[in-house]
Enzyme design. Structure first.
Site, mmCIF file in Angstrom:
data_model
loop_
_atom_site.group_PDB
_atom_site.id
_atom_site.type_symbol
_atom_site.label_atom_id
_atom_site.label_comp_id
_atom_site.label_asym_id
_atom_site.label_seq_id
_atom_site.Cartn_x
_atom_site.Cartn_y
_atom_site.Cartn_z
ATOM 1 N N LYS A 48 0.829 -1.211 0.000
ATOM 2 C CA LYS A 48 0.000 0.000 0.000
ATOM 3 C C LYS A 48 0.861 1.257 0.000
ATOM 4 O O LYS A 48 0.626 2.191 -0.758
ATOM 5 C CB LYS A 48 -0.904 0.008 1.237
ATOM 6 N N ASN A 49 1.892 1.290 0.861
ATOM 7 C CA ASN A 49 2.641 2.526 1.037
ATOM 8 C C ASN A 49 3.617 2.797 -0.090
ATOM 9 O O ASN A 49 4.149 3.905 -0.208
ATOM 10 C CB ASN A 49 3.341 2.528 2.401
ATOM 11 N N ARG A 118 -3.634 9.637 4.563
ATOM 12 C CA ARG A 118 -2.304 10.217 4.745
ATOM 13 C C ARG A 118 -1.605 10.407 3.404
ATOM 14 O O ARG A 118 -0.993 11.429 3.166
ATOM 15 C CB ARG A 118 -1.489 9.283 5.651
ATOM 16 N N CYS A 142 -4.063 7.658 9.994
ATOM 17 C CA CYS A 142 -4.256 7.038 11.307
ATOM 18 C C CYS A 142 -3.865 8.001 12.427
ATOM 19 O O CYS A 142 -2.849 8.678 12.350
ATOM 20 C CB CYS A 142 -3.399 5.778 11.410
ATOM 21 N N ARG A 147 1.589 14.167 13.548
ATOM 22 C CA ARG A 147 2.081 13.744 12.222
ATOM 23 C C ARG A 147 2.342 14.989 11.390
ATOM 24 O O ARG A 147 1.660 15.323 10.458
ATOM 25 C CB ARG A 147 1.073 12.798 11.561
ATOM 26 N N ASP A 150 6.390 19.170 8.409
ATOM 27 C CA ASP A 150 7.365 20.260 8.274
ATOM 28 C C ASP A 150 8.571 19.877 7.421
ATOM 29 O O ASP A 150 9.133 20.718 6.697
ATOM 30 C CB ASP A 150 7.820 20.740 9.649
ATOM 31 N N GLN A 151 8.952 18.613 7.433
ATOM 32 C CA GLN A 151 10.100 18.194 6.606
ATOM 33 C C GLN A 151 9.751 18.187 5.116
ATOM 34 O O GLN A 151 10.611 18.446 4.273
ATOM 35 C CB GLN A 151 10.581 16.800 7.052
ATOM 36 N N ASP A 331 4.938 -0.096 12.134
ATOM 37 C CA ASP A 331 3.636 -0.601 11.662
ATOM 38 C C ASP A 331 3.393 -2.047 12.073
ATOM 39 O O ASP A 331 2.321 -2.588 11.813
ATOM 40 C CB ASP A 331 3.522 -0.485 10.135
ATOM 41 N N ILE A 353 8.844 5.905 17.096
ATOM 42 C CA ILE A 353 8.540 6.697 15.898
ATOM 43 C C ILE A 353 7.360 7.642 16.112
ATOM 44 O O ILE A 353 7.417 8.816 15.767
ATOM 45 C CB ILE A 353 8.250 5.760 14.692
ATOM 46 N N ARG A 423 -8.477 -0.197 5.151
ATOM 47 C CA ARG A 423 -7.671 0.822 4.448
ATOM 48 C C ARG A 423 -6.364 0.223 3.949
ATOM 49 O O ARG A 423 -5.754 0.731 3.022
ATOM 50 C CB ARG A 423 -7.340 1.961 5.417
HETATM 51 C C1 EPZ Z 1 4.417 6.552 6.632
HETATM 52 O O1 EPZ Z 1 3.778 7.579 7.363
HETATM 53 C C2 EPZ Z 1 3.410 5.415 6.532
HETATM 54 N N1 EPZ Z 1 2.220 5.894 5.842
HETATM 55 C C3 EPZ Z 1 3.019 4.924 7.928
HETATM 56 O O2 EPZ Z 1 2.215 3.778 7.757
HETATM 57 C C4 EPZ Z 1 4.275 4.500 8.686
HETATM 58 O O3 EPZ Z 1 3.919 4.186 10.020
HETATM 59 C C5 EPZ Z 1 5.307 5.630 8.680
HETATM 60 O O4 EPZ Z 1 5.576 6.059 7.323
HETATM 61 C C6 EPZ Z 1 6.631 5.196 9.301
HETATM 62 O O5 EPZ Z 1 7.130 4.093 8.626
HETATM 63 C C7 EPZ Z 1 2.258 5.997 4.499
HETATM 64 O O6 EPZ Z 1 3.257 5.697 3.867
HETATM 65 C C8 EPZ Z 1 0.999 6.486 3.837
HETATM 66 P P1 EPZ Z 1 6.986 9.525 8.685
HETATM 67 P P2 EPZ Z 1 4.453 9.047 7.439
HETATM 68 O O7 EPZ Z 1 6.963 10.775 7.909
HETATM 69 O O8 EPZ Z 1 5.066 9.354 6.136
HETATM 70 C C9 EPZ Z 1 7.557 12.719 12.159
HETATM 71 C C10 EPZ Z 1 0.357 2.412 7.944
HETATM 72 O O9 EPZ Z 1 -0.005 1.752 8.912
HETATM 73 N N2 EPZ Z 1 7.544 13.679 11.048
HETATM 74 O O10 EPZ Z 1 8.069 8.521 8.435
HETATM 75 O O11 EPZ Z 1 3.465 9.975 8.008
HETATM 76 C C11 EPZ Z 1 6.206 12.047 12.344
HETATM 77 O O12 EPZ Z 1 5.391 12.823 13.184
HETATM 78 C C12 EPZ Z 1 0.843 3.827 8.152
HETATM 79 O O13 EPZ Z 1 0.417 1.990 6.758
HETATM 80 C C13 EPZ Z 1 7.813 15.019 11.304
HETATM 81 O O14 EPZ Z 1 8.040 15.409 12.455
HETATM 82 O O15 EPZ Z 1 5.595 8.763 8.516
HETATM 83 C C14 EPZ Z 1 6.563 10.726 12.958
HETATM 84 O O16 EPZ Z 1 6.723 10.880 14.349
HETATM 85 C C15 EPZ Z 1 0.631 4.287 9.577
HETATM 86 N N3 EPZ Z 1 7.806 15.899 10.268
HETATM 87 C C16 EPZ Z 1 7.921 10.396 12.337
HETATM 88 O O17 EPZ Z 1 8.436 11.638 11.838
HETATM 89 C C17 EPZ Z 1 7.550 15.504 8.978
HETATM 90 O O18 EPZ Z 1 7.576 16.356 8.064
HETATM 91 C C18 EPZ Z 1 7.865 9.404 11.174
HETATM 92 O O19 EPZ Z 1 6.918 9.900 10.255
HETATM 93 C C19 EPZ Z 1 7.301 14.134 8.732
HETATM 94 C C20 EPZ Z 1 7.299 13.242 9.775
#
Ligand code: EPZ
Length: 461
Positions: A48-49, A118, A142, A147, A150-151, A331, A353, A423
């Site tokens: 999915k991702n 997301r 979720c 979430r 900013d990056q 996950d 995370i 989902r």
């Molecule tokens: C992706 O979410 C996945 N979703 C999530 O899967 C997965 O848990 C996550 O990556 C980590 O592997 C999709 O790909 C659609 P991150 P994402 O950016 O991109 C912080 C599932 O179950 N962060 O790697 O939102 C954030 O708050 C879902 O399939 C910032 O601070 O995850 C988090 O604490 C749930 N600023 C950490 O980094 C940013 O700009 C990791 O987030 C981006 C993220």
């Protein structure tokens, strides 16, 4: 009744794989009678991702894109509906294959469904990369903690874009042109890595991304973009180098298997003391999960494109720390906690995370688990058994964890809000039933009572 009619119409239309209606997340529940050891083969769907990033990338070409092995799950279908609404030609050849021509796309999208997911944020990177402008709702997804994005914004701005949140919560990004830049992410982010990669592939010059995520789906999106003529090197390592190209051409691409769906079934085999062959996977992607299962006493047999998991006795405790790939995936954290709830001894699960990914623990406690959460750690004292209860899925992976708990609990478990589970898992209950589970999906109160009576009759027959 009306809901049933709408579902029926929707299903008819789905058969033609042309969606006219918004996809309706019907409020459903699973009824599970626990205690069965699962056995047999299960085929894993596409990731999915990875598919979310790849579908967004597909509209960056004006030529035909064929994507194979996409999972037929809610998030994917919503994103396909969104790009169709934006003007792309979307032909769902079959459940797992779609042809897309993204030549005619508006750069604005907003609807109720897209606000719930997301992965919609990838449309910003794709539209900004191709058209130098985008207006997309801030992402939903979720509820597992803060979430931020900013990056993502940092990367877009360093490529030369103006990015802001406009009235109504839309992300608005635009640039006269995009110029390659050396970007060092403050934290490792899957979404930001993919999104900034999308924006950079058509930018002028060289972009270097550092402190990037290395998940298999990052590599899959990069491989797909390269199959369209992009010039990306280093995906899956700490540094990704992208040389901008002038355009992206058509491509046919097959998505990698879903690491998290595969891991969920591996843990289900272990939890139910079963014997499952999980097929159509890449064992290398499963190493953190395979290692942990072996450590607690399950038998894990790796083949070229499958893994067999066998567990005949009670498993032992373990310590888990979630981290970015190749570490233990966040996950898989809820599913592992459900498994360790029945293991011998004390286990510690640290969620490094997300800052609020233990909401489901209260539901496991209702089923007899002995868990307390202190900060970012769940402290688990393994119990001999769980008992069935009515529980609520707070999110996608927690829902899968509650299903695993229901499969091993004594008696009946009702898992509410399975629309969250749907989902990310295609036909989850159908696959489980094919492996011997007593699980049914019901869509309203009446069906629940009817099913419970049916099962009760079976019990006494
Ligand atoms: C992706 O979410 C996945 N979703 C999530 O899967 C997965 O848990 C996550 O990556 C980590 O592997 C999709 O790909 C659609 P991150 P994402 O950016 O991109 C912080 C599932 O179950 N962060 O790697 O939102 C954030 O708050 C879902 O399939 C910032 O601070 O995850 C988090 O604490 C749930 N600023 C950490 O980094 C940013 O700009 C990791 O987030 C981006 C993220």
């Amino acid at each position: 009744m009306l809901q049933t009619v709408i579902i029926a119409i929707n299903n008819i239309i789905k058969k033609g794989y042309v969606y006219f209606f918004d996809i309706i997340p019907v409020m459903s529940k699973y009824i599970i009678r626990g205690g069965k050891s699962l056995a047999g083969d299960v085929i894993i769907n596409g990731a999915k991702n990875a598919a979310l990033g790849i579908i967004a990338a597909a509209i960056m070409s004006d030529e035909m894109i064929t994507i194979e092995n996409i999972p037929d799950v809610w998030d994917i279908n919503v994103l396909l509906d969104a790009i169709k609404e934006m003007g792309a030609i979307v032909n769902r050849v079959d459940r797992h294959t779609v042809k897309i021509v993204g030549s005619m796309c508006t750069t604005t999208i907003d609807n109720d469904n897209i606000r719930k997911m997301r992965g919609s944020y990838y449309l910003v990177g794709a539209l900004l990369g191709k058209y130098k402008r985008a207006q997309v709702p801030q992402p939903g997804g979720c509820n597992i903690g803060t979430r931020s994005v900013d990056q993502h914004f940092k990367g877009f701005k360093q490529l030369g874009a103006k990015v802001e949140i406009t009235y109504g919560g839309l992300i608005s990004a635009e640039a006269a042109s995009l110029k390659g830049h050396h970007i060092f992410f403050d934290i490792v982010s899957v979404g930001a890595t993919i999104n900034v990669m999308l924006a950079a592939v058509l930018a002028d010059g060289l972009t270097i991304l550092e402190n990037v995520a290395k998940e298999p789906h990052i590599v899959d999106v990069a491989n797909f973009l390269n199959s369209m003529g992009a010039n990306i090197k280093g995906a899956g390592t700490d540094v990704i180098k992208i040389r901008g190209v002038s355009k992206l051409h058509g491509s046919t691409y097959s998505i990698i298997p879903d690491q998290i769906e595969a891991g969920t079934f591996m843990l289900t085999a272990a939890a139910t003391r079963g014997d499952l062959l999980i097929k159509n996977i890449i064992p290398k992607h499963m190493e953190a999960i395979s290692a942990k299962l072996s450590e607690i006493g399950a038998e894990v047999i790796e083949n070229d494109d499958s893994i067999r998991v066998v567990a005949k006795n009670r498993l032992s405790s373990a310590n888990i720390k979630t981290s970015a790939y190749p570490g233990f995936p966040t996950d898989m954290q809820p599913q592992m906690t459900a498994l360790l709830a029945l293991s011998e001894g004390n286990s510690y699960v640290s969620e490094k995370i997300f800052d609020n990914r233990f909401k489901y623990v209260d539901e496991l406690i209702r089923m007899g688990a002995n868990i307390r959460v202190e900060g970012d750690v769940a402290i688990i004292s393994g119990v001999e058994k769980l008992t069935g209860a009515s529980v609520c899925s707070p999110d996608l992976r927690a829902g899968a964890a509650l299903v695993i708990a229901g499969l091993v609990a004594e008696g009946y478990t009702v898992v509410e809000h399975v629309e969250y589970i749907e989902r990310g898992y295609e036909e989850f209950e159908v696959k489980l039933r094919s492996l011997g589970a007593s699980i049914e999906k019901v869509d309203d109160e009446e069906d629940s009572a009817l099913y419970a009576r049916k099962m009760a009759l079976k019990d006494i027959s």
